[in-house]
Design a protein around this motif. Sequence first.
Motif, PDB file in Angstrom:
ATOM      1  N   ARG A 198       0.808  -1.217   0.000  1.00 23.83           N
ATOM      2  CA  ARG A 198       0.000   0.000   0.000  1.00 23.83           C
ATOM      3  C   ARG A 198       0.843   1.270   0.000  1.00 23.83           C
ATOM      4  O   ARG A 198       0.340   2.347  -0.307  1.00 23.83           O
ATOM      5  CB  ARG A 198      -0.933   0.014   1.212  1.00 23.83           C
ATOM      6  N   ASP A 199       2.118   1.164   0.358  1.00 25.41           N
ATOM      7  CA  ASP A 199       2.985   2.339   0.368  1.00 25.41           C
ATOM      8  C   ASP A 199       3.489   2.628  -1.040  1.00 25.41           C
ATOM      9  O   ASP A 199       3.781   1.708  -1.809  1.00 25.41           O
ATOM     10  CB  ASP A 199       4.174   2.124   1.306  1.00 25.41           C
ATOM     11  N   LYS A 200       3.632   3.908  -1.356  1.00 26.57           N
ATOM     12  CA  LYS A 200       4.097   4.296  -2.673  1.00 26.57           C
ATOM     13  C   LYS A 200       5.611   4.183  -2.808  1.00 26.57           C
ATOM     14  O   LYS A 200       6.137   4.276  -3.924  1.00 26.57           O
ATOM     15  CB  LYS A 200       3.665   5.740  -2.983  1.00 26.57           C
ATOM     16  N   GLU A 201       6.278   4.004  -1.682  1.00 25.75           N
ATOM     17  CA  GLU A 201       7.738   3.964  -1.718  1.00 25.75           C
ATOM     18  C   GLU A 201       8.281   2.713  -1.049  1.00 25.75           C
ATOM     19  O   GLU A 201       7.782   2.285  -0.010  1.00 25.75           O
ATOM     20  CB  GLU A 201       8.319   5.200  -1.020  1.00 25.75           C
ATOM     21  N   LEU A 202       9.288   2.130  -1.680  1.00 20.55           N
ATOM     22  CA  LEU A 202      10.076   1.063  -1.067  1.00 20.55           C
ATOM     23  C   LEU A 202      11.334   1.719  -0.514  1.00 20.55           C
ATOM     24  O   LEU A 202      12.001   2.490  -1.210  1.00 20.55           O
ATOM     25  CB  LEU A 202      10.424  -0.008  -2.090  1.00 20.55           C
ATOM     26  N   ILE A 203      11.661   1.418   0.740  1.00 16.08           N
ATOM     27  CA  ILE A 203      12.807   2.051   1.381  1.00 16.08           C
ATOM     28  C   ILE A 203      13.730   0.981   1.952  1.00 16.08           C
ATOM     29  O   ILE A 203      13.301   0.110   2.707  1.00 16.08           O
ATOM     30  CB  ILE A 203      12.359   2.989   2.520  1.00 16.08           C
ATOM     31  N   VAL A 204      15.001   1.031   1.570  1.00 15.01           N
ATOM     32  CA  VAL A 204      16.006   0.134   2.142  1.00 15.01           C
ATOM     33  C   VAL A 204      17.065   1.000   2.808  1.00 15.01           C
ATOM     34  O   VAL A 204      17.521   1.998   2.237  1.00 15.01           O
ATOM     35  CB  VAL A 204      16.631  -0.790   1.071  1.00 15.01           C
ATOM     36  N   SER A 205      17.424   0.640   4.039  1.00 10.10           N
ATOM     37  CA  SER A 205      18.384   1.411   4.829  1.00 10.10           C
ATOM     38  C   SER A 205      19.468   0.483   5.338  1.00 10.10           C
ATOM     39  O   SER A 205      19.179  -0.527   5.982  1.00 10.10           O
ATOM     40  CB  SER A 205      17.680   2.089   6.011  1.00 10.10           C
ATOM     41  N   LEU A 206      20.724   0.820   5.054  1.00  8.62           N
ATOM     42  CA  LEU A 206      21.853  -0.046   5.414  1.00  8.62           C
ATOM     43  C   LEU A 206      22.560   0.485   6.649  1.00  8.62           C
ATOM     44  O   LEU A 206      22.990   1.643   6.688  1.00  8.62           O
ATOM     45  CB  LEU A 206      22.827  -0.134   4.245  1.00  8.62           C
ATOM     46  N   LEU A 207      22.718  -0.386   7.652  1.00 12.57           N
ATOM     47  CA  LEU A 207      23.421   0.003   8.872  1.00 12.57           C
ATOM     48  C   LEU A 207      24.864  -0.471   8.880  1.00 12.57           C
ATOM     49  O   LEU A 207      25.746   0.219   9.385  1.00 12.57           O
ATOM     50  CB  LEU A 207      22.678  -0.535  10.101  1.00 12.57           C
ATOM     51  N   LEU A 217      13.841  -5.692 -13.517  1.00 11.89           N
ATOM     52  CA  LEU A 217      14.237  -5.915 -14.908  1.00 11.89           C
ATOM     53  C   LEU A 217      15.753  -5.922 -15.073  1.00 11.89           C
ATOM     54  O   LEU A 217      16.257  -6.058 -16.191  1.00 11.89           O
ATOM     55  CB  LEU A 217      13.630  -4.819 -15.797  1.00 11.89           C
ATOM     56  N   ASN A 218      16.475  -5.773 -13.954  1.00  7.58           N
ATOM     57  CA  ASN A 218      17.941  -5.737 -13.981  1.00  7.58           C
ATOM     58  C   ASN A 218      18.488  -4.633 -14.890  1.00  7.58           C
ATOM     59  O   ASN A 218      19.562  -4.767 -15.488  1.00  7.58           O
ATOM     60  CB  ASN A 218      18.503  -7.098 -14.427  1.00  7.58           C
ATOM     61  N   LEU A 219      17.728  -3.532 -14.981  1.00 11.85           N
ATOM     62  CA  LEU A 219      18.161  -2.405 -15.787  1.00 11.85           C
ATOM     63  C   LEU A 219      19.035  -1.449 -14.977  1.00 11.85           C
ATOM     64  O   LEU A 219      19.857  -0.727 -15.536  1.00 11.85           O
ATOM     65  CB  LEU A 219      16.944  -1.649 -16.336  1.00 11.85           C
ATOM     66  N   ARG A 220      18.839  -1.450 -13.660  1.00  4.85           N
ATOM     67  CA  ARG A 220      19.611  -0.570 -12.785  1.00  4.85           C
ATOM     68  C   ARG A 220      20.129  -1.359 -11.601  1.00  4.85           C
ATOM     69  O   ARG A 220      19.450  -2.201 -11.049  1.00  4.85           O
ATOM     70  CB  ARG A 220      18.742   0.597 -12.299  1.00  4.85           C
ATOM     71  N   SER A 221      21.375  -1.060 -11.248  1.00  2.00           N
ATOM     72  CA  SER A 221      21.997  -1.747 -10.127  1.00  2.00           C
ATOM     73  C   SER A 221      22.924  -0.778  -9.413  1.00  2.00           C
ATOM     74  O   SER A 221      23.617   0.020 -10.064  1.00  2.00           O
ATOM     75  CB  SER A 221      22.791  -2.961 -10.614  1.00  2.00           C
ATOM     76  N   LEU A 222      22.922  -0.820  -8.085  1.00  4.55           N
ATOM     77  CA  LEU A 222      23.833   0.016  -7.311  1.00  4.55           C
ATOM     78  C   LEU A 222      24.139  -0.664  -5.989  1.00  4.55           C
ATOM     79  O   LEU A 222      23.428  -1.569  -5.560  1.00  4.55           O
ATOM     80  CB  LEU A 222      23.261   1.421  -7.092  1.00  4.55           C
ATOM     81  N   VAL A 223      25.208  -0.213  -5.350  1.00  4.00           N
ATOM     82  CA  VAL A 223      25.652  -0.791  -4.086  1.00  4.00           C
ATOM     83  C   VAL A 223      25.530   0.278  -3.003  1.00  4.00           C
ATOM     84  O   VAL A 223      26.012   1.402  -3.165  1.00  4.00           O
ATOM     85  CB  VAL A 223      27.099  -1.281  -4.179  1.00  4.00           C
ATOM     86  N   LEU A 224      24.860  -0.095  -1.903  1.00  4.30           N
ATOM     87  CA  LEU A 224      24.725   0.808  -0.757  1.00  4.30           C
ATOM     88  C   LEU A 224      25.851   0.540   0.232  1.00  4.30           C
ATOM     89  O   LEU A 224      26.308  -0.586   0.386  1.00  4.30           O
ATOM     90  CB  LEU A 224      23.381   0.607  -0.070  1.00  4.30           C
ATOM     91  N   HIS A 225      26.238   1.615   0.914  1.00 12.87           N
ATOM     92  CA  HIS A 225      27.257   1.538   1.949  1.00 12.87           C
ATOM     93  C   HIS A 225      26.647   1.935   3.286  1.00 12.87           C
ATOM     94  O   HIS A 225      25.539   2.490   3.337  1.00 12.87           O
ATOM     95  CB  HIS A 225      28.434   2.442   1.581  1.00 12.87           C
ATOM     96  N   PRO A 226      27.315   1.622   4.400  1.00 11.27           N
ATOM     97  CA  PRO A 226      26.734   1.911   5.721  1.00 11.27           C
ATOM     98  C   PRO A 226      26.235   3.352   5.847  1.00 11.27           C
ATOM     99  O   PRO A 226      26.861   4.289   5.350  1.00 11.27           O
ATOM    100  CB  PRO A 226      27.889   1.624   6.677  1.00 11.27           C
ATOM    101  N   LEU A 241      18.933   8.464  -3.296  1.00 10.65           N
ATOM    102  CA  LEU A 241      19.881   8.065  -2.267  1.00 10.65           C
ATOM    103  C   LEU A 241      19.971   9.163  -1.210  1.00 10.65           C
ATOM    104  O   LEU A 241      19.910  10.352  -1.530  1.00 10.65           O
ATOM    105  CB  LEU A 241      21.262   7.826  -2.862  1.00 10.65           C
ATOM    106  N   ALA A 242      20.124   8.766   0.053  1.00 10.31           N
ATOM    107  CA  ALA A 242      20.228   9.746   1.125  1.00 10.31           C
ATOM    108  C   ALA A 242      20.932   9.125   2.313  1.00 10.31           C
ATOM    109  O   ALA A 242      20.991   7.896   2.458  1.00 10.31           O
ATOM    110  CB  ALA A 242      18.844  10.254   1.528  1.00 10.31           C
ATOM    111  N   THR A 243      21.464   9.972   3.189  1.00 11.56           N
ATOM    112  CA  THR A 243      22.049   9.504   4.443  1.00 11.56           C
ATOM    113  C   THR A 243      20.928   9.199   5.424  1.00 11.56           C
ATOM    114  O   THR A 243      19.958   9.956   5.526  1.00 11.56           O
ATOM    115  CB  THR A 243      22.975  10.577   5.039  1.00 11.56           C
ATOM    116  N   ILE A 244      21.034   8.092   6.152  1.00 12.51           N
ATOM    117  CA  ILE A 244      19.954   7.667   7.039  1.00 12.51           C
ATOM    118  C   ILE A 244      20.251   8.060   8.484  1.00 12.51           C
ATOM    119  O   ILE A 244      21.397   8.304   8.862  1.00 12.51           O
ATOM    120  CB  ILE A 244      19.725   6.144   6.964  1.00 12.51           C
TER     121      ILE A 244
END
Length: 316
Positions: A198-207, A217-226, A241-244
């Motif tokens: 139901r949320d319009k946004e998916l959010i992943v946060s790396l600690l 679709l494997n069209l975009r790929s990136l690596v998150l850091h702490p 992308l943003a600082t958490i």
Amino acid sequence: MKEKGNHWDLFTKKLVGENHPEEEIQLREWMLEAENRRLSEIIGSIKLSYDAEEAIQVKEDIFKKTFHKIFSSNAPKTTRIPGRKFFLSIAAGMALLTGITALFLLLKNSGSDSQLVVITCPSGISTILLPDSSSVTLNAGSTLKYPAGFNKKSRRVSLEGEAFFDVKKYRSHPFIISTESMNFKVLGTTFNISAYPRDKELIVSLLSGSIEVNDKLNLRSLVLHPDEGLTFNTETSEMKLATIDSEYVTGWIKGNLLFKKSPFSLICNMLGRKFGYQFEIRRTGLENKIFTGKFTNNETLPQILDIIKVNESFSY
């Protein structure tokens, strides 16, 4: 109900057909007592769809490793039993008997030998331990699925909802997470994923550690850091992308309600999951109003809404 804890072994043995005659008699007598008759009805409805070898595997890899991990103090008063296509596992039987938050199921696909372990958390917060010793904490309204053959060499799960992962590191065997919009690949790391339908946004946060993010679709790929977070708009496919701030990322694990520069529509979804309500926003434009707040003292829903509406007048 008295001495319930003394009967877990008997309940488990009954589900897999391992009770000795004297144990069967002991359990039957206990369940015939007036206050325990409802348990008898539930036990009678629980069946296993696999052979003895598979039952032992379930008992060892799921029940023993996760039973003591899945209890939550915020247990619902009632638990709905799924339809005929679902087969209750040992842990699912324990969940029904005690009314706890997490519910374990084994889903057997039609015409296929493949099986999925399905863990749902309809309310409250539940922590489970996976067979590879990774831990997952599920937020209310979340579901985690993984193959019954999940092990240290094959580590794939799918998530609907929100979960905090603490993944054990096995360098040659990455941990793969699938959501409706994106896939995530990790080795050993701690991170949070919020992917409610139901949320319009998916959010992943790396600690800690690192995580590879890929769209379906494997069209975009990136690596998150702490201390990095990624927001993916499921309607526009825009990535940010943003600082958490870890306090806001993991506050829900402690039962707190924290939101920072969040639209009112998202806050209503959070409140709905926490308190078991559905919200209908009738005032045009209110859903996009931005709020920041911390509620850490077990505030009630009216208390929270009254504080929010100090900054933006509305009625409810």
